[in-house]
Motif scaffolding. Structure first.
Motif, short mmCIF file in Angstrom:
data_model
loop_
_atom_site.label_atom_id
_atom_site.label_comp_id
_atom_site.label_asym_id
_atom_site.label_seq_id
_atom_site.Cartn_x
_atom_site.Cartn_y
_atom_site.Cartn_z
N ASN A 187 -5.58 -9.10 12.04
CA ASN A 187 -5.04 -9.11 10.69
C ASN A 187 -6.03 -8.68 9.61
OD1 ASN A 187 -2.28 -10.11 11.16
ND2 ASN A 187 -3.28 -11.95 11.89
N LYS A 188 -7.19 -8.19 10.03
CA LYS A 188 -8.12 -7.63 9.05
C LYS A 188 -7.50 -6.37 8.44
CE LYS A 188 -11.78 -7.12 11.59
NZ LYS A 188 -13.18 -6.87 12.02
N ASN A 189 -7.89 -6.10 7.22
CA ASN A 189 -7.29 -4.98 6.50
C ASN A 189 -7.92 -3.65 6.91
OD1 ASN A 189 -5.39 -6.33 4.81
ND2 ASN A 189 -7.10 -7.12 3.60
N THR A 229 4.08 -0.62 10.56
CA THR A 229 2.91 -1.49 10.48
C THR A 229 3.12 -2.66 9.51
OG1 THR A 229 1.84 -0.28 8.67
CG2 THR A 229 1.42 0.49 10.93
N GLY A 230 4.18 -2.56 8.70
CA GLY A 230 4.40 -3.59 7.69
C GLY A 230 3.38 -3.54 6.58
N ALA A 246 -2.50 -3.78 8.76
CA ALA A 246 -3.28 -4.66 9.64
C ALA A 246 -4.03 -3.85 10.69
CB ALA A 246 -2.36 -5.68 10.31
N PHE A 247 -5.20 -4.32 11.02
CA PHE A 247 -6.08 -3.62 11.95
C PHE A 247 -5.45 -3.46 13.34
CE2 PHE A 247 -9.44 -3.86 15.21
CZ PHE A 247 -10.19 -2.74 14.87
#
Length: 667
Positions: A187-189, A229-230, A246-247
């Motif tokens: 969940n990293k950007n 990817t949302g 999200a990564f």
């Protein structure tokens, strides 16, 4: 006598007292025999009493020890049997000796269980030191559960028999921790910039009525690509998008080789040229702002490589995707005129100028340097060209220059250049943008005024903080770019015959006689040089080979190995003079053979292996040789590898080719 031994004499003991009593009774017997009789009776009583009491006490102590040992054994067994963590005992050959129910519960069958124990023991053995106990720690995954393995290896006796050594393993379930860590990573950007890199050319090629329709179609395809990817997609300029997602989705995009690059090329609404995108992504930086800054840096590199690229920056590492489209020639000369005016201003402000190309200079490098030399000379500034030594590529031009007094003391070596340079000296770098490839990299640190003029696709390693950068990958050569600058920097500038021939020769060599990367502006530059007095026959004579060289090139072509049925690899003999130039000519010659689309020739020069790569455009030789630390263009590229044999370099080249072909197969 040891003080500890002396002290033991005075420790009260029943036996000691009995001996004292016996001694005293003996003395009494000697003096008064009748009086000693009660003493003997008392002495016998004391001996019997002491024996019985000692026996009883020893029996009680023994019973206590036996009871204590039994209790400890029971506690130990209970602990092992009911230990909450999986526990296993094993021998050094991997045989399981004993395990508790928790350990058995994490396996679905005994085969997997025994294999796992054997693997744990195998991993332990390299750490084992004979006669010592050691602690171990490792990670293992069993049935989708993650465990930290803690253990101890102990030698039970002094013998060398391995059977006397038992290994005890404890497995700590870290699944929740690992999963939480993975969720954090997923969940990293990821911050990205998307640029329509040929926006102006697209707009000029279309009617006003369909321009908005084209932009809407591009918006639709980019939105559809990022929607799963949302993430967030925001168009903040007419040709630029910002995206954050999200990564965890990045790996999926990489697996699909960023299909959006090919998807937008399918848009056909009357546009005469295909739509191409450049994408820069920043990942794994501490903050979103730093990821955004990294994405801007990636976009600069992508555009510097001609567009149609995805560049990902992960820390200090870069990854590249795409780049299968030829660079589109820019018809407008506005940028050339702006750069020429800016360069003229920098020259006028500088007290002196140094011109530097790449090491092992070729004719394009030297020709561009001479063109810049003429610009600076006409501004009445002191100017020198940094060149440490000649080579077969430029010997003919240098021999001509040696006969002209005007060029006396023009060339300086690295040491002399270091004495001349100051913080205000203008350092103009031509035909390269990589610090490590320049003739004297240390000069870049000695001045704040650096200008770059280059036609190569930008790599991950490039000169930082240049005050002026003119890097156009569409150009056939640096000589073409410098020729255009010559036309704008002054109204009437006059070149010498040597300068015109060097500039013209640079264009001829890099285009392979106006075949590769040749656009309208290439011919316009050649036409300008012809008007300035370039002698095409004289230029042709610069590249004439003798019979021995021709035979060498023919042998290199004959001995070529073909991989994938259309890529040739050959080796230039090490005892050949001018091996690097001959290797390049042989690579060009290989491409003239039917069925070949790319060619690589390896040569040995100054302790390093030099690879010359050529392509007809279907194979991107730049991306192949970048894996070996090189660079260049889609159709012309090179690399230099230090510290390896030529056969090892050939194997490395093959591996890079296989990796590149495999990546194409995935697209």
């Amino acid at each position: 006598m040891d003080s500890r031994k002396l002290s033991r004499i005075f420790i009260p003991k029943a036996g000691f007292y009995l001996w004292v009593i016996f001694f005293l009774i003996a003395v009494i017997t000697f003096l008064k025999p009748l009086v000693s009789i009660p003493g003997y009776i008392l002495f016998v009583f004391l001996v019997i009493y002491n024996y019985k009491s000692t026996h009883i006490r020893n029996r009680e102590i023994t019973k206590y020890i036996e009871t204590l040992t039994f209790n400890i054994d029971c506690a130990t067994k209970d602990t092992l049997l009911n230990f909450p963590m999986p526990l296993v005992l094993a021998e050094l050959d991997g045989t399981t000796v004993w395990y508790n129910s928790s350990f058995k519960g994490i396996f679905q069958n005994d085969t997997v269980q025994q294999e796992t124990v054997a693997e744990l023991v195998t991993d332990l053995k390299p750490q084992m030191t004979e006669g010592d106990s050691i602690n171990i720690s490792s990670e293992v995954t069993i049935n989708d559960r993650h465990y930290s393995v803690l253990g101890n290896l102990v030698k039970l006796d002094d013998s060398n028999n391995e059977e006397s050594i038992i290994v005890m393993f404890y497995l700590v379930d870290n699944t929740e921790l690992i999963n939480e860590k993975q969720r954090f990573e997923d969940n990293k950007n990821t911050v990205g910039l998307i640029v329509i890199d040929n926006y102006d050319d697209l707009m000029q090629s279309m009617e006003d009525s369909v321009r908005q329709q084209l932009l809407a179609e591009i918006d639709k395809k980019v939105t559809n690509w990022i929607s799963h990817t949302g993430g967030v997609l925001k168009k903040f300029e007419r040709d630029k998008y910002l995206c954050i997602f999200a990564f965890k989705y990045l790996h999926e995009l990489e697996e699909k080789r960023f299909e959006i690059l090919e998807t937008v090329k399918e848009i056909n609404l009357g546009n005469k040229i295909p739509v191409t995108l450049s994408i820069g992504l920043g990942i794994n930086a501490p903050t979103i702002v730093e990821n955004l800054q990294n994405s801007y840096a990636c976009i600069d590199i992508a555009l510097g490589r001609g567009g149609d690229h995805v560049v990902i920056k992960d820390g200090d590492n870069f990854r590249f995707f795409g780049g299968r489209t030829r660079e589109l020639e820019k018809r407008t000369r506005v940028k050339a005129r702006v750069i020429a005016y800016a360069l003229r201003g920098l020259i006028d402000q500088a007290p002196s100028v140094l011109i530097m190309g790449h090491e092992n200079a070729d004719i394009d490098c030297l020709g561009a340097a001479l063109g810049i030399y003429r610009i600076v000379k006409n501004r009445d500034k002191r100017v020198n060209i940094v060149l440490n030594h000649s080579n077969a590529n430029i010997d003919a031009i240098l021999n001509k220059m040696a006969k002209e007094p005007e060029y006396n003391n023009v060339f300086v070596g690295t040491n002399e250049a270091l004495d001349l340079i100051t913080k205000k000296t203008l350092l103009i770098v031509v035909d390269t943008h990589k610090p490590g490839f320049t003739e004297a990299p240390e000069l870049l640190k000695m001045t704040d005024q650096v200008v770059i003029i280059d036609h190569h696709r930008r790599g991950a390693d490039f000169i930082q903080d240049a005050v002026l950068s003119y890097q156009e990958t569409y150009a056939s050569s640096t000589c073409e770019l410098v020729t255009e600058l010559l036309q704008y920097v002054e109204d009437r500038i006059r070149l010498t015959n040597i300068e015109t021939e060097a500039l013209y020769a640079g264009i001829v060599v890099d285009t392979k006689n106006f075949i590769f990367k040749t656009g309208v502006r290439t011919f316009e530059a050649a036409s300008y040089l012809r008007r300035q007095g370039a002698d095409t026959v004289s230029v042709k004579q610069l590249f004439q080979n003798d019979l021995k060289t021709y035979i060498t090139i023919s042998n290199i072509v004959k001995d070529a190995e073909v991989v994938y049925d259309n890529i040739a690899i050959s080796i230039c003999p090490s005892n050949v003079k001018g091996a690097q130039l001959i290797a390049a000519q042989a690579a060009d010659q290989l491409l003239s053979l039917a069925g070949l689309v790319a060619a690589f020739v390896l040569s040995y020069h100054d302790g390093e292996v030099v690879i010359s790569g050529r392509s007809l455009g279907d194979i991107n030789v730049q991306m192949i040789l970048e894996k070996l630390g090189g660079g260049g263009h889609l159709t012309v590229a090179g690399a230099q590898i230090e510290g390896v044999s030529i056969q090892d370099a050939k194997k490395m080249l093959k591996d890079a080719i296989y990796e590149y072909i495999d990546s194409l197969a995935k697209e």
